[in-house]
Design a protein around this motif. Sequence first.
Motif, mmCIF file in Angstrom:
data_model
loop_
_atom_site.group_PDB
_atom_site.id
_atom_site.type_symbol
_atom_site.label_atom_id
_atom_site.label_comp_id
_atom_site.label_asym_id
_atom_site.label_seq_id
_atom_site.Cartn_x
_atom_site.Cartn_y
_atom_site.Cartn_z
ATOM 1 N N GLY A 1 5.638 1.573 12.533
ATOM 2 C CA GLY A 1 5.074 2.748 13.081
ATOM 3 C C GLY A 1 3.896 3.558 12.164
ATOM 4 N N TYR A 2 4.643 3.565 10.908
ATOM 5 C CA TYR A 2 3.841 4.178 9.840
ATOM 6 C C TYR A 2 2.552 3.424 9.405
ATOM 7 N N ALA A 3 2.858 2.098 9.401
ATOM 8 C CA ALA A 3 1.763 1.187 9.333
ATOM 9 C C ALA A 3 0.713 1.261 10.287
ATOM 10 N N ALA B 1 -1.349 4.408 9.846
ATOM 11 C CA ALA B 1 -2.309 3.986 8.579
ATOM 12 C C ALA B 1 -3.647 3.258 8.887
ATOM 13 N N VAL B 2 -3.409 2.393 9.971
ATOM 14 C CA VAL B 2 -4.488 1.576 10.489
ATOM 15 C C VAL B 2 -5.339 2.510 11.290
ATOM 16 N N GLY C 1 -9.869 1.581 12.271
ATOM 17 C CA GLY C 1 -9.428 0.354 11.427
ATOM 18 C C GLY C 1 -9.515 0.733 9.916
ATOM 19 N N ALA C 2 -9.022 -0.133 9.190
ATOM 20 C CA ALA C 2 -8.930 -0.068 7.774
ATOM 21 C C ALA C 2 -8.553 -1.345 6.991
ATOM 22 N N ARG D 1 -2.948 2.415 0.419
ATOM 23 C CA ARG D 1 -3.413 3.887 -0.306
ATOM 24 C C ARG D 1 -2.586 5.036 0.778
ATOM 25 N N ARG D 2 -2.898 4.588 1.932
ATOM 26 C CA ARG D 2 -2.271 5.544 2.854
ATOM 27 C C ARG D 2 -0.583 5.614 3.261
ATOM 28 N N LEU D 3 -0.189 4.504 2.746
ATOM 29 C CA LEU D 3 1.332 4.277 3.003
ATOM 30 C C LEU D 3 1.875 4.445 1.485
#
Length: 159
Positions: free
Chosen positions: A46-48, A51-52, A56-57, A64-66
């Motif tokens: 869910g965190y990932a 972060a997407v 998108g990313a 970096r976001r995680l």
Amino acid sequence: MAERTGAAAPGFELPLLLFAGFRSIIDELHRELAEQGHPEVRPAYGYALQAVGRDGATASEIGRRLGVSKQAAGKTVDRLEHLGYVERADDPQDGRRKLVRLSPRGIDVLVRSAEGFDRLRAAWVTALGAERVAALEADLRTMASADAFRLDATSWFNG
């Protein structure tokens, strides 16, 4: 943990109770998601997926976001892609980069998660009352640091 009346609880109980409340919500949400066709989803996913993001990313940006390495983010993206929650696509602005994007299945699980969190909060309101839940949320906002709502919470559980 026994309920205490009058006497101050030992300091170690507060973080344990906060974590137990967190776990009760997360565990129930994941039971619901499994019943709704998402049995393989784990809290870290869910965190990932958050972060997407909508646009998108890259794997580096997700890392970096995680708060994890590009390699760790890449492994999570590989797993999410294998499960059908994300897709890789060429970056239209830089052909050398690959973007990770939410698939329809990824969007579905995020929508179901948001709806589930609303249902679970409503259950707390039913059990405790709207005023107590609102006060609890206000108190937690007061006590939590300004950067408390970071996606890198996964690094606390996986690191």
